[in-house]
Write a protein that holds these residues in place. Structure first.
Motif, PDB file in Angstrom:
ATOM      1  N   LEU A 195       0.843  -1.202   0.000  1.00 17.00           N
ATOM      2  CA  LEU A 195       0.000   0.000   0.000  1.00 17.00           C
ATOM      3  C   LEU A 195       0.878   1.252   0.000  1.00 17.00           C
ATOM      4  O   LEU A 195       0.461   2.315   0.460  1.00 17.00           O
ATOM      5  CB  LEU A 195      -0.928  -0.007   1.221  1.00 17.00           C
ATOM      6  N   HIS A 196       2.084   1.112  -0.534  1.00 18.83           N
ATOM      7  CA  HIS A 196       3.003   2.244  -0.616  1.00 18.83           C
ATOM      8  C   HIS A 196       2.404   3.344  -1.482  1.00 18.83           C
ATOM      9  O   HIS A 196       1.548   3.094  -2.335  1.00 18.83           O
ATOM     10  CB  HIS A 196       4.338   1.776  -1.196  1.00 18.83           C
ATOM     11  N   ALA A 197       2.867   4.563  -1.286  1.00 20.69           N
ATOM     12  CA  ALA A 197       2.337   5.709  -2.024  1.00 20.69           C
ATOM     13  C   ALA A 197       2.445   5.539  -3.528  1.00 20.69           C
ATOM     14  O   ALA A 197       1.645   6.108  -4.286  1.00 20.69           O
ATOM     15  CB  ALA A 197       3.056   6.979  -1.591  1.00 20.69           C
ATOM     16  N   THR A 198       3.415   4.762  -3.997  1.00 23.63           N
ATOM     17  CA  THR A 198       3.624   4.605  -5.433  1.00 23.63           C
ATOM     18  C   THR A 198       2.714   3.573  -6.067  1.00 23.63           C
ATOM     19  O   THR A 198       2.761   3.379  -7.282  1.00 23.63           O
ATOM     20  CB  THR A 198       5.086   4.207  -5.714  1.00 23.63           C
ATOM     21  N   LYS A 199       1.877   2.901  -5.291  1.00 25.15           N
ATOM     22  CA  LYS A 199       1.004   1.862  -5.843  1.00 25.15           C
ATOM     23  C   LYS A 199      -0.346   2.455  -6.263  1.00 25.15           C
ATOM     24  O   LYS A 199      -0.699   3.573  -5.891  1.00 25.15           O
ATOM     25  CB  LYS A 199       0.806   0.746  -4.812  1.00 25.15           C
ATOM     26  N   VAL A 200      -1.129   1.674  -7.018  1.00 21.80           N
ATOM     27  CA  VAL A 200      -2.406   2.188  -7.511  1.00 21.80           C
ATOM     28  C   VAL A 200      -3.367   2.503  -6.376  1.00 21.80           C
ATOM     29  O   VAL A 200      -4.196   3.413  -6.481  1.00 21.80           O
ATOM     30  CB  VAL A 200      -3.073   1.219  -8.512  1.00 21.80           C
ATOM     31  N   LEU A 201      -3.295   1.745  -5.291  1.00 17.74           N
ATOM     32  CA  LEU A 201      -4.031   2.084  -4.080  1.00 17.74           C
ATOM     33  C   LEU A 201      -2.995   2.255  -2.983  1.00 17.74           C
ATOM     34  O   LEU A 201      -2.469   1.275  -2.460  1.00 17.74           O
ATOM     35  CB  LEU A 201      -5.044   1.005  -3.685  1.00 17.74           C
ATOM     36  N   GLY A 202      -2.676   3.505  -2.679  1.00 20.23           N
ATOM     37  CA  GLY A 202      -1.620   3.779  -1.717  1.00 20.23           C
ATOM     38  C   GLY A 202      -2.127   4.531  -0.511  1.00 20.23           C
ATOM     39  O   GLY A 202      -3.112   5.278  -0.581  1.00 20.23           O
ATOM     40  N   ILE A 203      -1.438   4.331   0.607  1.00 16.47           N
ATOM     41  CA  ILE A 203      -1.781   5.072   1.823  1.00 16.47           C
ATOM     42  C   ILE A 203      -0.555   5.794   2.381  1.00 16.47           C
ATOM     43  O   ILE A 203      -0.627   6.394   3.456  1.00 16.47           O
ATOM     44  CB  ILE A 203      -2.381   4.144   2.904  1.00 16.47           C
ATOM     45  N   GLY A 204       0.545   5.740   1.664  1.00 16.18           N
ATOM     46  CA  GLY A 204       1.813   6.302   2.132  1.00 16.18           C
ATOM     47  C   GLY A 204       2.789   5.170   2.366  1.00 16.18           C
ATOM     48  O   GLY A 204       3.677   4.906   1.565  1.00 16.18           O
ATOM     49  N   GLU A 205       2.632   4.490   3.480  1.00 11.73           N
ATOM     50  CA  GLU A 205       3.358   3.259   3.798  1.00 11.73           C
ATOM     51  C   GLU A 205       2.362   2.257   4.357  1.00 11.73           C
ATOM     52  O   GLU A 205       1.484   2.628   5.149  1.00 11.73           O
ATOM     53  CB  GLU A 205       4.462   3.496   4.827  1.00 11.73           C
ATOM     54  N   GLY A 206       2.510   1.013   3.968  1.00 11.60           N
ATOM     55  CA  GLY A 206       1.616  -0.013   4.491  1.00 11.60           C
ATOM     56  C   GLY A 206       1.564  -1.214   3.572  1.00 11.60           C
ATOM     57  O   GLY A 206       2.138  -1.215   2.473  1.00 11.60           O
ATOM     58  N   GLY A 207       0.899  -2.246   4.030  1.00 13.45           N
ATOM     59  CA  GLY A 207       0.718  -3.450   3.244  1.00 13.45           C
ATOM     60  C   GLY A 207      -0.296  -4.339   3.919  1.00 13.45           C
ATOM     61  O   GLY A 207      -0.771  -4.046   5.028  1.00 13.45           O
ATOM     62  N   PHE A 208      -0.648  -5.438   3.241  1.00 10.50           N
ATOM     63  CA  PHE A 208      -1.555  -6.394   3.885  1.00 10.50           C
ATOM     64  C   PHE A 208      -1.331  -7.793   3.331  1.00 10.50           C
ATOM     65  O   PHE A 208      -0.890  -7.970   2.187  1.00 10.50           O
ATOM     66  CB  PHE A 208      -3.020  -5.979   3.750  1.00 10.50           C
TER      67      PHE A 208
END
Length: 389
Positions: A195-208
């Motif tokens: 879920l990094h900012a550079t992904k199509v759905l980003g939150i800044g930093e994160g993952g799942f």
């Protein structure tokens, strides 16, 4: 010199493009976040699985089947590491993974106490194949306990052969789906999404992590929360890899905008494909911008042409990026790791570049990139004749 039929003016070619970054992420606006931030103000619950993050996880899980569990974490690298740890693999054993991947995949393997064993990828899909892993079991320099397959830049692999490999060999299989938020529809193989900012759905930093294995999900969750399991007592060595309520707020706003933003990604990708139709030596990943979306435009050029084309594009103000470099195995951090024959990985590393791409890339910018790329390809000289001619 070879000509690829580019309709462009001499004036356009004579001057450099306006500086064009290779990526320009877009996260939810302040207006989109405001309703969720007001909820946060009302609850004054800022971390430790409050209502916003819980709702975010539930909405992510709704994208999959009813038996899929979602566990959020600080970033996808942590997600891969904690998932491998939760699989209780023998420390020091080998983990097979493609050499053509981002360094985070190998870092996660090492952090989990395993040894990366780099294998080659298929030249058409850029993916590790289950048969390659199966063949490697015989000649590997040590026992292989797990395999990580990677969805390259967001292109999903066929999971059925990997399920068969797991059933046949007992190997644990993990999917690095860092960029595959759009194309990942089911998780019979545990999958970790960025879920990094550079992904199509980003939150800044994160993952799942998405998985149908409820025991694995519980083990990963426990490892994100100091080893706690329903109490303040730490049961296992673990870490703190939770997401905050602020991250949950950004995630919920991002999901609200996803249907519209997916169409924007599709529209931009299709415009790029159309602009490069006249360049037959530029190859896209299968289905890119048609069946699935991602936040980067990685194209394959003639073998070995990446460095020369990059130099010319950069001189024109067009930024490029070899997102995975020459292959993960070439990084000094992994110099001592074993590997198999990496012929295709080496070829891809010398031939694939990332072009400027963003959700709001306009037609003028796309045209400028197309013209600069055509000029750079023309400068390579005529392409080699087809085999057998």
């Amino acid at each position: 010199m070879a000509s690829y039929g580019v309709a462009r003016s001499n004036d356009l070619l004579a001057k450099p493009c306006a500086p064009m970054p290779v990526a320009r992420p877009e996260l939810p606006t302040a207006e989109a976040l405001l309703p969720y931030l007001r909820r946060l103000d009302e609850t004054r619950w800022y971390s430790n699985f409050g209502p916003l993050l819980t709702e975010f996880e539930a909405r992510l899980a709704d994208r999959f089947g009813p038996q899929t569990h979602v566990v959020t974490c600080a970033n996808a690298t942590q997600g891969l590491t904690l998932c491998l740890q939760a699989m209780d693999l023998p420390q020091g054993s080998l983990c097979a993974l493609p050499a053509y991947t981002f360094v985070a995949t190998a870092h996660a393997v090492i952090a989990a106490g395993l040894v990366p064993y780099f294998l080659d990828v298929d030249p058409d899909t850029w993916m590790l194949q289950p048969q390659t892993v199966r063949d490697a079991l015989q000649g590997a320099p040590g026992p292989i306990s797990a395999a990580i397959l990677v969805a390259p830049f967001g292109l999903m692999p066929d999971l059925a052969p990997w399920l068969a490999l797991r059933e046949e060999t007992g190997l644990q299989v993990l999917l690095d789906a860092a960029a595959a938020f759009d194309d990942l529809q089911a998780a019979p193989v545990p999958a970790v999404v960025s879920l990094h900012a550079t992904k199509v759905l980003g939150i800044g930093e994160g993952g799942f992590l998405a998985t149908t294995d409820d025991i694995l999900a519980q083990r990963v969750r426990q490892r994100t929360t100091y080893g706690f399991r329903g109490s303040r007592e730490s049961h296992i060595p673990a870490t703190n890899a939770k997401l905050s309520e602020y991250a949950g707020a950004v995630g919920l706003a991002a999901l609200d905008g996803w249907p519209h933003n997916r169409l924007r990604w599709l529209r931009t990708a299709q415009a790029v494909r159309a602009a490069l139709l006249h360049l037959p030596q530029v190859g896209f990943q299968p289905g890119w911008g048609a069946n699935w979306v991602t936040s980067v435009c990685s194209v394959r050029l003639p073998d070995g042409a990446a460095a020369a084309v990059e130099e010319k594009l950069n001189a024109r103000g067009v930024e490029t990026r070899r997102w995975w470099g020459l292959g993960c195995h070439t990084n000094p951090a992994f110099a001592g790791c074993p590997h198999g024959d990496l012929t295709e990985t080496d070829r891809l590393g010398a031939s694939v570049i990332g072009l400027p791409f963003a959700i709001d890339l306009d037609f003028e910018q796309i045209g400028a990139v197309a013209s600069a790329l055509a000029e750079s390809l023309d400068a390579l000289g005529p392409p080699p004749p087809p085999e057998g001619s």
